[in-house]
Design a protein around this motif. Structure first.
Motif, PDB file in Angstrom:
ATOM      1  N   VAL A 199     -19.627  27.133 -68.050  1.00  0.00           N
ATOM      2  CA  VAL A 199     -18.951  28.220 -68.766  1.00  0.00           C
ATOM      3  C   VAL A 199     -17.802  27.666 -69.601  1.00  0.00           C
ATOM      4  O   VAL A 199     -17.207  26.654 -69.267  1.00  0.00           O
ATOM      5  CB  VAL A 199     -18.376  29.310 -67.822  1.00  0.00           C
ATOM      6  N   GLU A 253     -14.206  31.363 -68.122  1.00  0.00           N
ATOM      7  CA  GLU A 253     -13.998  30.712 -66.823  1.00  0.00           C
ATOM      8  C   GLU A 253     -13.768  31.724 -65.708  1.00  0.00           C
ATOM      9  O   GLU A 253     -14.108  31.486 -64.555  1.00  0.00           O
ATOM     10  CB  GLU A 253     -12.791  29.755 -66.889  1.00  0.00           C
ATOM     11  N   LEU A 285     -16.814  32.617 -63.756  1.00  0.00           N
ATOM     12  CA  LEU A 285     -17.214  31.667 -62.712  1.00  0.00           C
ATOM     13  C   LEU A 285     -16.327  31.818 -61.478  1.00  0.00           C
ATOM     14  O   LEU A 285     -16.813  31.802 -60.341  1.00  0.00           O
ATOM     15  CB  LEU A 285     -17.141  30.234 -63.263  1.00  0.00           C
ATOM     16  N   LEU A 286     -15.031  31.987 -61.699  1.00  0.00           N
ATOM     17  CA  LEU A 286     -14.118  32.129 -60.557  1.00  0.00           C
ATOM     18  C   LEU A 286     -14.450  33.389 -59.766  1.00  0.00           C
ATOM     19  O   LEU A 286     -14.481  33.376 -58.533  1.00  0.00           O
ATOM     20  CB  LEU A 286     -12.654  32.153 -61.036  1.00  0.00           C
ATOM     21  N   ARG A 318     -17.597  32.770 -57.760  1.00  0.00           N
ATOM     22  CA  ARG A 318     -17.307  31.986 -56.547  1.00  0.00           C
ATOM     23  C   ARG A 318     -16.645  32.867 -55.489  1.00  0.00           C
ATOM     24  O   ARG A 318     -17.006  32.829 -54.311  1.00  0.00           O
ATOM     25  CB  ARG A 318     -16.376  30.812 -56.892  1.00  0.00           C
ATOM     26  N   ARG A 344     -18.676  17.826 -53.732  1.00  0.00           N
ATOM     27  CA  ARG A 344     -18.867  17.045 -54.955  1.00  0.00           C
ATOM     28  C   ARG A 344     -19.077  15.570 -54.605  1.00  0.00           C
ATOM     29  O   ARG A 344     -18.118  14.805 -54.528  1.00  0.00           O
ATOM     30  CB  ARG A 344     -17.651  17.217 -55.885  1.00  0.00           C
ATOM     31  N   ARG A 401     -13.950  20.210 -51.765  1.00  0.00           N
ATOM     32  CA  ARG A 401     -12.890  20.950 -52.449  1.00  0.00           C
ATOM     33  C   ARG A 401     -12.872  22.397 -51.976  1.00  0.00           C
ATOM     34  O   ARG A 401     -13.909  23.071 -52.045  1.00  0.00           O
ATOM     35  CB  ARG A 401     -13.161  20.877 -53.963  1.00  0.00           C
ATOM     36  N   TYR A 450      -5.821  29.010 -58.057  1.00  0.00           N
ATOM     37  CA  TYR A 450      -6.853  29.687 -58.845  1.00  0.00           C
ATOM     38  C   TYR A 450      -6.917  31.180 -58.555  1.00  0.00           C
ATOM     39  O   TYR A 450      -7.357  31.962 -59.388  1.00  0.00           O
ATOM     40  CB  TYR A 450      -8.229  29.084 -58.542  1.00  0.00           C
ATOM     41  N   ASP A 502     -10.203  19.877 -58.075  1.00  0.00           N
ATOM     42  CA  ASP A 502     -10.677  19.971 -59.455  1.00  0.00           C
ATOM     43  C   ASP A 502     -10.315  18.689 -60.207  1.00  0.00           C
ATOM     44  O   ASP A 502     -11.145  18.076 -60.867  1.00  0.00           O
ATOM     45  CB  ASP A 502     -10.035  21.194 -60.134  1.00  0.00           C
ATOM     46  N   GLU A 505     -23.869  23.993 -59.183  1.00  0.00           N
ATOM     47  CA  GLU A 505     -23.441  23.812 -60.572  1.00  0.00           C
ATOM     48  C   GLU A 505     -23.018  22.367 -60.798  1.00  0.00           C
ATOM     49  O   GLU A 505     -22.375  21.776 -59.948  1.00  0.00           O
ATOM     50  CB  GLU A 505     -22.257  24.741 -60.887  1.00  0.00           C
ATOM     51  N   VAL A 527     -20.658  19.407 -62.193  1.00  0.00           N
ATOM     52  CA  VAL A 527     -19.188  19.382 -62.259  1.00  0.00           C
ATOM     53  C   VAL A 527     -18.691  19.502 -63.704  1.00  0.00           C
ATOM     54  O   VAL A 527     -17.608  20.003 -63.969  1.00  0.00           O
ATOM     55  CB  VAL A 527     -18.671  18.079 -61.591  1.00  0.00           C
TER      56      VAL A 527
HETATM   57  C1  IPM Z   1     -14.949  22.915 -62.357  1.00  0.00           C
HETATM   58  C2  IPM Z   1     -14.458  23.554 -63.621  1.00  0.00           C
HETATM   59  C3  IPM Z   1     -13.962  24.959 -63.297  1.00  0.00           C
HETATM   60  C4  IPM Z   1     -12.830  24.820 -62.311  1.00  0.00           C
HETATM   61  C5  IPM Z   1     -13.570  25.784 -64.519  1.00  0.00           C
HETATM   62  C6  IPM Z   1     -14.678  25.888 -65.532  1.00  0.00           C
HETATM   63  C7  IPM Z   1     -13.096  27.150 -64.118  1.00  0.00           C
HETATM   64  O1  IPM Z   1     -13.469  22.776 -64.212  1.00  0.00           O
HETATM   65  O2  IPM Z   1     -15.890  23.467 -61.753  1.00  0.00           O
HETATM   66  O3  IPM Z   1     -14.439  21.867 -61.963  1.00  0.00           O
HETATM   67  O4  IPM Z   1     -11.693  24.551 -62.701  1.00  0.00           O
HETATM   68  O5  IPM Z   1     -13.090  24.990 -61.117  1.00  0.00           O
END
Ligand code: IPM
Ligand code: MN
Length: 358
Positions: free
Chosen positions: A74, A89, A92-93, A96, A106, A134, A141, A251, A280, A282
């Protein structure tokens, strides 16, 4: 087995890398006699364009109905000056958060044939095999209050912005337990990364992680400040097995880890909770190369492999994908970011090469 998978290609290179990953998934599932049903949804800037929202309700509903979700990327440059709450973004948050996937795995591996792709000296990178765990649904966030106060009266002289870092015992203990379990299956070493010399959140973090550590006497626990960890990751990355850390630190450190793997395009990720899994790469949406069939799909392909392993328990199938990726890397069939000696392959050619190597 019949797998119900939601695809969220998202923005930029997301669509290209996701379709390469789907090609590999299809080839793998066929080979091992499974069937699959895909649904597709909108997320990010693409979703804002079509629905006005970065995470339409329909997408959240589909994610909760599917067995697992494979996301592309995204982010679009046209939203650079948009407030965080209306950016791609945020979609995506919220995804999650809505899926309650609090643990983001990761893995960072130095593939033997990619040693030359890392700018670091070969002897530092050779043999690197670490896992960043993580925390994904807490910290800066998600913490409130947050906001910007614009001082329009004085031409901006008094502008102010604030975010809140906030962690509960529950949030720390559940991610810590997960990280210790993974360490137990690996080399039994866990580095918890924090900053308690400055942050109260890290003081609680260190206390709770130490307590959880007592449940895992077979895993060696060390604590490390995040600044030290950033340095150790490039000075002596082989010293790490599992790195456990909070959302923002994770991150940042995972992008640093990308240097060890040769390209950020290589890194897969799995986001797990009690129920659902979100997978997803990274990397971000890379708008500079979007639509050019140039992006490295191996992070997305590795994420698909992780999905088979963690959401479906298809360990053999996941291993087959990873072995095929290894073959393709050894044959130098890679995209331009990995600086191949010969002509770089396109995104779709890499997808095809991995499928054939299966
Ligand atoms: C990641 C990305 C995301 C984050 C962004 C796109 C919101 O940088 O998955 O590492 O910061 O978590
Ligand atoms: Mn990131």
């Amino acid at each position: 087995m019949n797998l119900k998978i939601l695809l969220l290609p998202g923005d930029g290179i997301g669509a290209e890398v996701t379709s390469a990953a789907v090609e590999v998934l299809n080839a793998t599932l066929k080979k091992f006699g499974h069937t699959v049903e895909y649904t597709e949804g909108l997320i990010g800037g693409t979703a804002i364009h079509k629905t006005g929202k970065p995470l339409p309700e329909d997408t959240m509903k589909k994610a909760l109905a599917a067995d697992a979700t494979l996301m592309g990327a995204v982010g679009l440059p046209e939203f650079d000056n948009t407030p965080p709450s209306q950016r791609p973004e945020r979609g995506l948050l919220d995804l999650r958060g809505g899926m309650e996937v609090f643990a983001n795995l990761r893995p960072v591996k130095a593939w033997p044939s990619l040693i030359e792709s890392s700018p670091l000296k070969n002897h530092l990178v050779e043999g690197v095999d670490l896992l960043i765990v993580r925390e994904l649904t807490g910290g800066l966030y998600f913490g409130t209050p947050r906001g910007i106060v614009w001082d329009t009266e004085h031409g901006g002289a008094g502008d102010r912005a604030y975010n809140t870092m906030n962690y509960s015992r529950l949030e720390i203990s559940r991610i810590a337990r997960m990280a210790f379990k993974f360490a137990r299956q690996r080399r039994k070493h866990l580095t918890s990364v924090d900053k308690p010399n400055v942050l109260e959140c890290s003081q609680l973090w260190r206390k709770v992680v130490t307590e959880i550590g007592a449940e895992f006497p077979d895993v060696e626990l060390e604590h490390m400040l995040v600044d030290t960890c950033a340095m150790q990751l490039v000075l002596n990355p082989k010293r790490f097995d599992v790195i456990l850390t909070e959302n923002m630190f994770g991150d940042i450190l995972s992008d640093e880890g990308a240097v060890l793997a040769g390209s950020i395009g290589m890194l897969p990720s799995a986001s797990l909770g009690e129920k659902k899994g979100l997978y997803e790469p990274v990397h971000g949406s890379a708008p500079d190369i979007a639509g050019q069939n140039k992006a490295n799909p191996l992070g997305a392909i590795g994420s698909a492999a992780a999905m088979l392993e963690y959401s479906f328990g298809l360990v053999k199938e996941a291993a087959a994908i990873n072995a095929a990726v290894s073959k393709v890397l050894d044959a130098g069939q890679v995209t331009a970011d990995l600086k191949p000696k010969g002509k770089p392959l396109t995104t779709s050619e890499v997808g095809k090469a991995v499928s054939e190597a299966l």
